[in-house]
Design a protein around this motif. Structure first.
Motif, short mmCIF file in Angstrom:
data_model
loop_
_atom_site.label_atom_id
_atom_site.label_comp_id
_atom_site.label_asym_id
_atom_site.label_seq_id
_atom_site.Cartn_x
_atom_site.Cartn_y
_atom_site.Cartn_z
N ILE A 97 0.84 -1.20 0.00
CA ILE A 97 0.00 0.00 0.00
C ILE A 97 0.88 1.25 0.00
O ILE A 97 0.70 2.17 -0.80
CB ILE A 97 -0.95 0.01 1.22
CG1 ILE A 97 -2.01 -1.09 1.06
CG2 ILE A 97 -1.61 1.38 1.38
CD1 ILE A 97 -2.88 -1.28 2.30
N GLY A 98 1.87 1.27 0.90
CA GLY A 98 2.77 2.41 0.96
C GLY A 98 3.62 2.53 -0.29
O GLY A 98 3.78 3.62 -0.85
N LYS A 99 4.18 1.38 -0.74
CA LYS A 99 5.06 1.39 -1.91
C LYS A 99 4.35 1.90 -3.15
O LYS A 99 4.87 2.78 -3.86
CB LYS A 99 5.57 -0.03 -2.17
CG LYS A 99 6.34 -0.20 -3.47
CD LYS A 99 6.62 -1.66 -3.75
CE LYS A 99 5.36 -2.41 -4.15
NZ LYS A 99 5.61 -3.82 -4.49
N ASP A 100 3.16 1.37 -3.42
CA ASP A 100 2.48 1.76 -4.65
C ASP A 100 1.83 3.13 -4.55
O ASP A 100 1.68 3.81 -5.56
CB ASP A 100 1.47 0.68 -5.06
CG ASP A 100 2.17 -0.55 -5.61
OD1 ASP A 100 2.96 -0.41 -6.55
OD2 ASP A 100 1.95 -1.64 -5.08
N THR B 168 11.60 7.12 -9.11
CA THR B 168 10.49 6.72 -8.25
C THR B 168 10.83 5.47 -7.46
O THR B 168 10.51 5.35 -6.26
CB THR B 168 9.23 6.45 -9.09
OG1 THR B 168 8.89 7.64 -9.80
CG2 THR B 168 8.06 6.04 -8.22
N GLY B 169 11.50 4.50 -8.10
CA GLY B 169 11.87 3.27 -7.43
C GLY B 169 12.81 3.50 -6.26
O GLY B 169 12.70 2.84 -5.22
N VAL B 170 13.73 4.41 -6.41
CA VAL B 170 14.67 4.72 -5.32
C VAL B 170 13.92 5.29 -4.12
O VAL B 170 14.16 4.89 -2.97
CB VAL B 170 15.75 5.72 -5.80
CG1 VAL B 170 16.62 6.18 -4.63
CG2 VAL B 170 16.62 5.08 -6.89
N VAL B 171 13.01 6.22 -4.39
CA VAL B 171 12.21 6.82 -3.30
C VAL B 171 11.39 5.75 -2.59
O VAL B 171 11.35 5.69 -1.35
CB VAL B 171 11.28 7.93 -3.84
CG1 VAL B 171 10.37 8.45 -2.73
CG2 VAL B 171 12.09 9.07 -4.43
N THR C 146 11.78 4.64 1.46
CA THR C 146 10.68 5.02 2.37
C THR C 146 9.84 3.84 2.83
O THR C 146 9.38 3.83 3.97
CB THR C 146 9.75 6.04 1.70
OG1 THR C 146 9.24 5.48 0.48
CG2 THR C 146 10.48 7.33 1.40
N CYS C 147 9.62 2.84 1.98
CA CYS C 147 8.66 1.79 2.33
C CYS C 147 9.15 0.36 2.11
O CYS C 147 8.99 -0.50 2.97
CB CYS C 147 7.37 1.94 1.50
SG CYS C 147 6.57 3.53 1.63
N VAL C 148 9.77 0.13 0.96
CA VAL C 148 9.95 -1.25 0.51
C VAL C 148 10.97 -2.03 1.33
O VAL C 148 10.70 -3.16 1.75
CB VAL C 148 10.34 -1.29 -0.98
CG1 VAL C 148 10.52 -2.73 -1.44
CG2 VAL C 148 9.26 -0.61 -1.81
N THR C 149 12.16 -1.45 1.56
CA THR C 149 13.21 -2.23 2.22
C THR C 149 12.80 -2.75 3.59
O THR C 149 12.94 -3.95 3.87
CB THR C 149 14.51 -1.41 2.32
OG1 THR C 149 14.96 -1.09 1.00
CG2 THR C 149 15.59 -2.20 3.03
N TYR D 282 16.99 -2.45 7.57
CA TYR D 282 17.41 -2.01 6.24
C TYR D 282 18.46 -2.94 5.63
O TYR D 282 19.17 -2.57 4.71
CB TYR D 282 17.94 -0.57 6.29
CG TYR D 282 16.82 0.43 6.21
CD1 TYR D 282 16.42 0.96 4.98
CD2 TYR D 282 16.11 0.81 7.34
CE1 TYR D 282 15.37 1.86 4.89
CE2 TYR D 282 15.05 1.70 7.26
CZ TYR D 282 14.68 2.23 6.03
OH TYR D 282 13.62 3.09 5.95
N ARG D 283 18.51 -4.19 6.14
CA ARG D 283 19.33 -5.20 5.49
C ARG D 283 18.84 -5.38 4.05
O ARG D 283 17.65 -5.47 3.80
CB ARG D 283 19.21 -6.53 6.22
CG ARG D 283 19.99 -6.64 7.49
CD ARG D 283 21.44 -6.96 7.21
NE ARG D 283 22.15 -7.33 8.43
CZ ARG D 283 23.43 -7.64 8.48
NH1 ARG D 283 24.14 -7.64 7.36
NH2 ARG D 283 24.00 -7.96 9.62
N GLY D 284 19.78 -5.43 3.13
CA GLY D 284 19.39 -5.62 1.73
C GLY D 284 18.98 -4.33 1.05
O GLY D 284 18.37 -4.37 -0.02
#
Length: 297
Positions: free
Chosen positions: A79-82, A116-119, A123-126, A165-167
């Motif tokens: 939800i956050g990522k997209d 966009t992918g970096v942001v 913020t959310c994905v990692t 934030y591993r990975g």
């Protein structure tokens, strides 16, 4: 190239968030199986290489509910990522557009997606991917984590906040590449269709999303494998993850889980963009917007 009107930020945010949650909930078993295939096998514990065999094995040994281990974390993260993806992509591509004509070249489409992918990764994905992967890995043997919150607590206790934030490197490379290819390919296809006056229907949106998902998977699979290894229950650095993949499977190991991820990405891409378009069509009139939807510019 296509001329577009900027989508209202609130529409991009809500349509992207709803689409991400729906897509994650529907496709999670495929994500679960893909992650299991990519994780290192425990010594003396054989594990099927075929992701479909893993699904059958998990259902047989642990029950159907086990396929959704870590699902709630992925849904929240998706939800956050997209939401971030759609909001940032619309904002960034507006900045990248030609100031005089309002057009966006294919290269600028891809660069918009990459930024966009970096942001989204930072913020959310990692952190959500770290928790999801750790839960799936932990469920194989140790079973230390009772739920996502307990996993977060133990990870922070053992590795500090940065343990979440591993990975990061692998995730950011994957997200930058995935968003660039997915968003870029989708918008290039829509531009092509608009030039030829091809109607934008649910079927067209789904097909475009599926094609974008296929391109994305094949191009970014190595980053996904490294990310998964880095984010196992005990964690590993990016260099350790790369070495472990080469040691276990050689170069071919970087494409482990491709079949299941490809299946999920094709379905997910279709669901994601179709849902986002549908939600945007409902929201746009409410906010006085007349354009056709979040990703259709």
């Amino acid at each position: 190239m296509a001329f577009f009107l900027p989508t209202l930020p609130i529409v991009s945010l809500l349509s992207g968030g709803v689409a991400g949650g729906v897509e994650a909930a529907i496709t999670y078993p495929m994500e679960f199986a893909k992650t299991r295939v990519q994780l290192r096998n425990e010594r003396g514990v054989p594990s099927p290489r075929n992701p479909f065999s893993i699904v059958a094995q998990v259902i047989r040994n642990e029950g159907f509910r086990a396929l959704y281990k870590g699902c709630s974390t992925l849904i929240v993260g998706s939800i956050g990522k997209d939401a971030v993806r759609f909001l940032c992509f619309d904002t960034i591509k507006h900045q990248f557009a030609d100031p005089e004509t309002g057009t966006l070249t294919p290269i600028r489409n891809m660069l918009s997606g990459m930024a966009t992918g970096v942001v989204a990764s930072v913020t959310c994905v990692t952190p959500t991917e770290r928790v999801k992967t750790a839960l799936i890995d932990d469920a194989r043997n140790e079973k230390r984590f009772r739920n996502p919150w307990h996993a977060i607590k133990l990870i922070v206790q053992e590795s500090g906040p940065m343990g979440l934030y591993r990975g990061l490197a692998g995730t950011t490379l994957k997200q930058a590449g995935a968003t660039a290819f997915r968003m870029g390919t989708y918008n290039i296809l829509k531009d092509y269709e608009k030039k030829r006056h091809i109607p934008q229907t649910i079927l067209t949106n789904f097909a475009n999303g599926a094609v974008a998902g296929t391109v994305t998977t094949l191009a970014t699979q190595p980053f996904d494998v490294v990310k998964t290894r880095s984010q196992s229950a005990h964690g590993a650095s990016t260099s350790e993850a790369i070495k472990s993949v080469l040691k276990d499977n050689g170069i071919r190991g970087f494409w482990k889980g491709t079949v299941m991820r490809l299946g999920r990405t094709i379905v997910a891409g279709g669901i994601l963009f179709t849902t986002a378009e549908a939600v945007a069509k409902v929201l746009n009139p409410l906010f006085g917007q007349t354009s056709i939807g979040t990703m259709s510019h």
